[in-house]
Scaffold this motif. Structure first.
Motif, PDB file in Angstrom:
ATOM      1  N   SER A   1       0.824  -1.214   0.000  1.00  0.00           N
ATOM      2  CA  SER A   1       0.000   0.000   0.000  1.00  0.00           C
ATOM      3  C   SER A   1       0.856   1.262   0.000  1.00  0.00           C
ATOM      4  CB  SER A   1      -0.948   0.000   1.200  1.00  0.00           C
ATOM      5  OG  SER A   1      -0.227  -0.052   2.412  1.00  0.00           O
ATOM      6  N   LEU A   2       2.147   1.129   0.324  1.00  0.00           N
ATOM      7  CA  LEU A   2       3.047   2.275   0.354  1.00  0.00           C
ATOM      8  C   LEU A   2       3.755   2.503  -0.986  1.00  0.00           C
ATOM      9  CD1 LEU A   2       4.754   1.849   3.860  1.00  0.00           C
ATOM     10  CD2 LEU A   2       2.796   3.293   3.250  1.00  0.00           C
ATOM     11  N   LEU A   3       3.631   1.547  -1.894  1.00  0.00           N
ATOM     12  CA  LEU A   3       4.333   1.661  -3.174  1.00  0.00           C
ATOM     13  C   LEU A   3       3.653   2.679  -4.088  1.00  0.00           C
ATOM     14  CD1 LEU A   3       5.058  -2.112  -3.969  1.00  0.00           C
ATOM     15  CD2 LEU A   3       6.599  -0.441  -2.919  1.00  0.00           C
ATOM     16  N   LYS A   4       4.471   3.441  -4.823  1.00  0.00           N
ATOM     17  CA  LYS A   4       3.935   4.356  -5.827  1.00  0.00           C
ATOM     18  C   LYS A   4       3.447   3.540  -7.020  1.00  0.00           C
ATOM     19  CE  LYS A   4       7.149   7.985  -4.439  1.00  0.00           C
ATOM     20  NZ  LYS A   4       8.336   8.795  -4.825  1.00  0.00           N
ATOM     21  N   ARG A   5       2.702   4.196  -7.907  1.00  0.00           N
ATOM     22  CA  ARG A   5       2.072   3.478  -9.018  1.00  0.00           C
ATOM     23  C   ARG A   5       3.082   2.711  -9.869  1.00  0.00           C
ATOM     24  NH1 ARG A   5      -2.160   6.197 -13.214  1.00  0.00           N
ATOM     25  NH2 ARG A   5      -3.524   5.973 -11.415  1.00  0.00           N
ATOM     26  N   ASP A   6       4.194   3.361 -10.255  1.00  0.00           N
ATOM     27  CA  ASP A   6       5.182   2.690 -11.105  1.00  0.00           C
ATOM     28  C   ASP A   6       5.905   1.584 -10.332  1.00  0.00           C
ATOM     29  OD1 ASP A   6       6.412   4.591  -9.508  1.00  0.00           O
ATOM     30  OD2 ASP A   6       7.964   5.081 -10.973  1.00  0.00           O
ATOM     31  N   GLU A   7       6.134   1.804  -9.025  1.00  0.00           N
ATOM     32  CA  GLU A   7       6.764   0.772  -8.192  1.00  0.00           C
ATOM     33  C   GLU A   7       5.846  -0.432  -8.072  1.00  0.00           C
ATOM     34  OE1 GLU A   7       9.421   3.507  -5.119  1.00  0.00           O
ATOM     35  OE2 GLU A   7       7.320   3.092  -4.657  1.00  0.00           O
ATOM     36  N   MET A   8       4.536  -0.169  -7.906  1.00  0.00           N
ATOM     37  CA  MET A   8       3.572  -1.262  -7.780  1.00  0.00           C
ATOM     38  C   MET A   8       3.472  -2.047  -9.081  1.00  0.00           C
ATOM     39  SD  MET A   8       1.561  -2.760  -5.597  1.00  0.00           S
ATOM     40  CE  MET A   8       1.623  -4.408  -6.286  1.00  0.00           C
ATOM     41  N   ALA A   9       3.496  -1.350 -10.201  1.00  0.00           N
ATOM     42  CA  ALA A   9       3.421  -2.019 -11.503  1.00  0.00           C
ATOM     43  C   ALA A   9       4.610  -2.959 -11.689  1.00  0.00           C
ATOM     44  CB  ALA A   9       3.374  -0.985 -12.624  1.00  0.00           C
ATOM     45  N   ASP A  10       5.803  -2.500 -11.324  1.00  0.00           N
ATOM     46  CA  ASP A  10       7.002  -3.324 -11.447  1.00  0.00           C
ATOM     47  C   ASP A  10       6.950  -4.502 -10.474  1.00  0.00           C
ATOM     48  OD1 ASP A  10       9.841  -3.620 -12.518  1.00  0.00           O
ATOM     49  OD2 ASP A  10      10.236  -3.514 -10.371  1.00  0.00           O
ATOM     50  N   PHE A  11       6.504  -4.235  -9.253  1.00  0.00           N
ATOM     51  CA  PHE A  11       6.396  -5.280  -8.231  1.00  0.00           C
ATOM     52  C   PHE A  11       5.407  -6.354  -8.670  1.00  0.00           C
ATOM     53  CE2 PHE A  11       5.002  -6.981  -4.080  1.00  0.00           C
ATOM     54  CZ  PHE A  11       6.237  -7.233  -3.489  1.00  0.00           C
ATOM     55  N   ARG A  12       4.272  -5.908  -9.226  1.00  0.00           N
ATOM     56  CA  ARG A  12       3.232  -6.824  -9.696  1.00  0.00           C
ATOM     57  C   ARG A  12       3.770  -7.695 -10.828  1.00  0.00           C
ATOM     58  NH1 ARG A  12      -0.972  -3.067  -9.421  1.00  0.00           N
ATOM     59  NH2 ARG A  12      -0.386  -2.397 -11.497  1.00  0.00           N
ATOM     60  N   LEU A  13       4.496  -7.079 -11.741  1.00  0.00           N
ATOM     61  CA  LEU A  13       5.052  -7.804 -12.887  1.00  0.00           C
ATOM     62  C   LEU A  13       5.986  -8.922 -12.439  1.00  0.00           C
ATOM     63  CD1 LEU A  13       5.408  -7.936 -16.004  1.00  0.00           C
ATOM     64  CD2 LEU A  13       7.261  -6.265 -15.744  1.00  0.00           C
ATOM     65  N   ARG A  14       6.757  -8.669 -11.395  1.00  0.00           N
ATOM     66  CA  ARG A  14       7.760  -9.624 -10.930  1.00  0.00           C
ATOM     67  C   ARG A  14       7.211 -10.670  -9.964  1.00  0.00           C
ATOM     68  NH1 ARG A  14      12.756  -7.735 -12.383  1.00  0.00           N
ATOM     69  NH2 ARG A  14      12.750  -5.601 -13.176  1.00  0.00           N
ATOM     70  N   LYS A  15       6.182 -10.317  -9.222  1.00  0.00           N
ATOM     71  CA  LYS A  15       5.764 -11.165  -8.116  1.00  0.00           C
ATOM     72  C   LYS A  15       4.385 -11.820  -8.259  1.00  0.00           C
ATOM     73  CE  LYS A  15       9.357 -10.261  -5.430  1.00  0.00           C
ATOM     74  NZ  LYS A  15      10.296 -11.317  -4.986  1.00  0.00           N
ATOM     75  N   ILE A  16       3.516 -11.254  -9.114  1.00  0.00           N
ATOM     76  CA  ILE A  16       2.119 -11.680  -9.136  1.00  0.00           C
ATOM     77  C   ILE A  16       1.675 -12.060 -10.543  1.00  0.00           C
ATOM     78  CG2 ILE A  16      -0.252 -11.059  -8.530  1.00  0.00           C
ATOM     79  CD1 ILE A  16       0.952  -8.832  -6.745  1.00  0.00           C
ATOM     80  N   GLY A  17       1.006 -13.214 -10.647  1.00  0.00           N
ATOM     81  CA  GLY A  17       0.372 -13.607 -11.899  1.00  0.00           C
ATOM     82  C   GLY A  17      -1.135 -13.478 -11.748  1.00  0.00           C
ATOM     83  N   PHE A  18      -1.812 -13.023 -12.788  1.00  0.00           N
ATOM     84  CA  PHE A  18      -3.265 -12.847 -12.738  1.00  0.00           C
ATOM     85  C   PHE A  18      -3.951 -13.731 -13.776  1.00  0.00           C
ATOM     86  CE2 PHE A  18      -1.745  -8.851 -10.960  1.00  0.00           C
ATOM     87  CZ  PHE A  18      -2.612  -8.643  -9.889  1.00  0.00           C
TER      88      PHE A  18
END
Length: 228
Positions: A72-89
């Motif tokens: 919840s503390l990540l900025k939008r671009d940080e969250m996008a990168d984090f999601r790409l590396r860690k989460i599959g949808f």
């Protein structure tokens, strides 16, 4: 190892003067390697929970931790990168890009990660063959059945070797036989690759396959049972 942790997770949607509390102070921990099904009637908060865990939405209150990171503390671009590396949808509507082939749809997240072309080809064909759809590599979504499209969506979700795969009603548009085959494939990925799955569903055949079943009602956890 605790993979996902939520603390007093709350989400309130406002529609003019009306406020809807979709989630109410949900506290939850999910361990790495679990095969979790989140069940509950329409409006119980299943999709909201999935969206918050996946960083697609921000909580009104409370926190979500993924591998110890407060997302919840990540900025939008940080969250996008984090999601790409860690989460599959995996979405119920597949969300494949219609102008791309199966191979290209699965390859796309690897391109975004900067993986070399030779490594991309190796990894894409490996997961397509693992899901028994290697022969669909050059076909576009409109040339596939719903079950085949959903398998491509699964391949795209796991090709990056994510920490967790989130699936929202993945069998909703499939017949019962194809849906059962898809859930069996997800279980196989869970057992063979150790991928953690969190699946939102009200499909009885999905619920029966749960390694852990979390029941939501009116935005709160009504029951939480682990079977294996």
């Amino acid at each position: 190892m605790t993979l996902i942790k939520t603390e007093n997770l709350t989400k309130i949607y406002s529609d003019g003067k009306v406020q809807v509390e979709a989630l109410k102070s949900v506290n939850l921990e999910i361990e790495a390697g679990e095969f979790v099904v989140v069940a509950g009637p329409s409006g119980s908060g299943k999709t909201t929970l999935l969206n918050l865990i996946g960083g697609l939405d921000k909580p009104t209150d409370g926190k979500v931790y993924l591998e110890g990171v407060d997302i919840s503390l990540l900025k939008r671009d940080e969250m996008a990168d984090f999601r790409l590396r860690k989460i599959g949808f995996i979405f119920q509507a597949y969300n494949l890009i219609p102008v791309l082939t199966a191979f290209e749809n699965v390859e796309l997240p690897l391109i975004l990660l900067g993986i070399s072309e030779s490594e991309r080809r190796k990894r894409v064909m490996e997961v397509l063959n693992l899901l028994e759809i290697g022969e669909l590599a050059d076909k576009k979504p409109n040339e596939m059945s719903g079950g085949q499209q959903q398998r491509v969506a699964v391949a795209r979700a796991i090709v990056t070797n994510p920490s967790i795969v989130l699936a929202d009603e993945p069998t909703a548009h499939l017949d019962s036989k194809t849906g059962a085959m898809l859930i069996d494939l997800m279980q196989e990925m869970n057992r063979k690759r150790g991928i953690t799955f969190v699946i939102c569903s009200h499909d009885p055949q999905v619920i029966q396959k749960a390694g852990r079943l979390i029941k939501l009602r009116d935005g709160t956890i009504e029951d939480d049972k682990k079977f294996w």
